[in-house]
Design an enzyme around this catalytic site. Structure first.
Site, PDB file in Angstrom:
ATOM      1  N   ARG A 175       0.832  -1.424   0.081  1.00  0.00           N
ATOM      2  CA  ARG A 175      -0.019  -0.054   0.040  1.00  0.00           C
ATOM      3  C   ARG A 175       0.869   1.117   0.136  1.00  0.00           C
ATOM      4  O   ARG A 175       0.686   2.116  -0.574  1.00  0.00           O
ATOM      5  CB  ARG A 175      -0.833   0.021   1.129  1.00  0.00           C
ATOM      6  N   CYS A 231      -0.881   6.215   9.014  1.00  0.00           N
ATOM      7  CA  CYS A 231      -1.289   4.678   8.497  1.00  0.00           C
ATOM      8  C   CYS A 231      -2.494   5.261   7.489  1.00  0.00           C
ATOM      9  O   CYS A 231      -2.422   6.049   6.594  1.00  0.00           O
ATOM     10  CB  CYS A 231      -1.768   3.830   9.680  1.00  0.00           C
TER      11      CYS A 231
END
Length: 276
Positions: A175, A231
């Site tokens: 990611r 995050c």
């Protein structure tokens, strides 16, 4: 001072602390995630906490899990009878990702003595300790929260920290690199951010690794300056803040994280497996 507690230690102190069950899963974010697990069995006396509704505000311009309304957190704390002087223990299923969010939010509103059950409910069960299916009654507390007791980063400060300090991206490397993005509409990372997957800070049994200092040295790789963490939506990044607190490092959370960063198309996006 450690911010962690073992199952054996919690069992010894169970009558002296307030326990919160924060079991949660991102894949069930539209339901009371963890409630069924709580109903099936929990640490005796533990109060269930709904992360999506009590530790975060509704998704919006601030990202997928913005900071909660202090009044909502206050209602949670009052239900559990927590005061600013209470000793609180939080736990989730195993790896302490959600528990770390609770640890951070409670300290953010002024509850200073909060510890995380290392290894979560799995550690409690593995130790052969008793479980309960009874939900404690509302304790009708009267705490008044004081939001803002911990510093935070906004997008501008996060960008500056990526240039002048150490900004950690706690997501999986795929990611971070922009190779896949199963949740947010834009792949990639904040330019200059260093990838440090949350999964690499814990062991197979969900407890924090014992060589945290050595691991941190590898992640930091000689970089200097203040430390911030983000995050996808500000949940697992709190796990990094907790891990670094164990080392005496005061890391700052970017609550909006990637899901807030990408809401402004003027903000730059980097891809690839290096900070870029």
């Amino acid at each position: 001072m450690t911010h962690l507690i073992t199952a054996a230690q919690l069992a010894h102190e169970i009558e002296e602390v307030v326990v919160l069950d924060v079991r949660w899963a991102l894949t069930t974010a539209n339901t009371p995630a963890g409630r069924e697990d709580y109903d099936a069995g929990h640490v005796p006396g533990a109060f269930f906490v709904d992360l999506d509704r009590e530790l975060a505000a509704p998704a919006g311009e601030g990202g997928r899990h913005p900071l909660p309304d202090p009044a909502v957190v206050e209602a949670l704390l009052r239900r559990a009878g927590i005061t600013e002087h209470s000793r609180v223990v939080v736990y989730d299923a195993k790896e302490s990702y959600a528990a770390a969010r609770a640890w951070w939010v409670l300290r953010w509103v002024g509850v200073s003595d909060v510890r995380v059950l290392d290894g979560g409910y799995a550690a409690w069960v593995s130790a052969g300790l008793p479980i309960s299916t009874e939900e404690p009654l509302d304790r009708h507390g009267d705490i008044v929260v004081r939001a803002g007791q911990l510093p935070t980063l906004d997008a501008t400060a996060a960008a500056a920290l990526a240039r002048d300090g150490v900004l950690l991206d706690a997501r999986a490397v795929e990611r971070y690199a922009g190779e896949t993005e199963p949740i947010d509409p834009v792949p990639g990372h904040v330019p200059g951010a260093v990838n440090s997957p949350t999964t690499e800070w814990v062991t197979a049994d969900g407890t924090f690794r014992r060589d945290l200092a050595e691991h941190w040295a590898q992640v930091r790789a000689g970089r200097e300056g203040p430390v911030g963490v983000y995050c996808g939506s500000g949940v697992t990044a709190a796990h990094h803040v907790l891990a670094l607190a164990e080392l005496g490092v005061d890391a700052v959370l970017y609550p909006g994280s990637w899901s807030e960063w990408i809401r402004d198309p003027r903000r730059p996006v980097a891809t690839g497996r290096t900070p870029g």
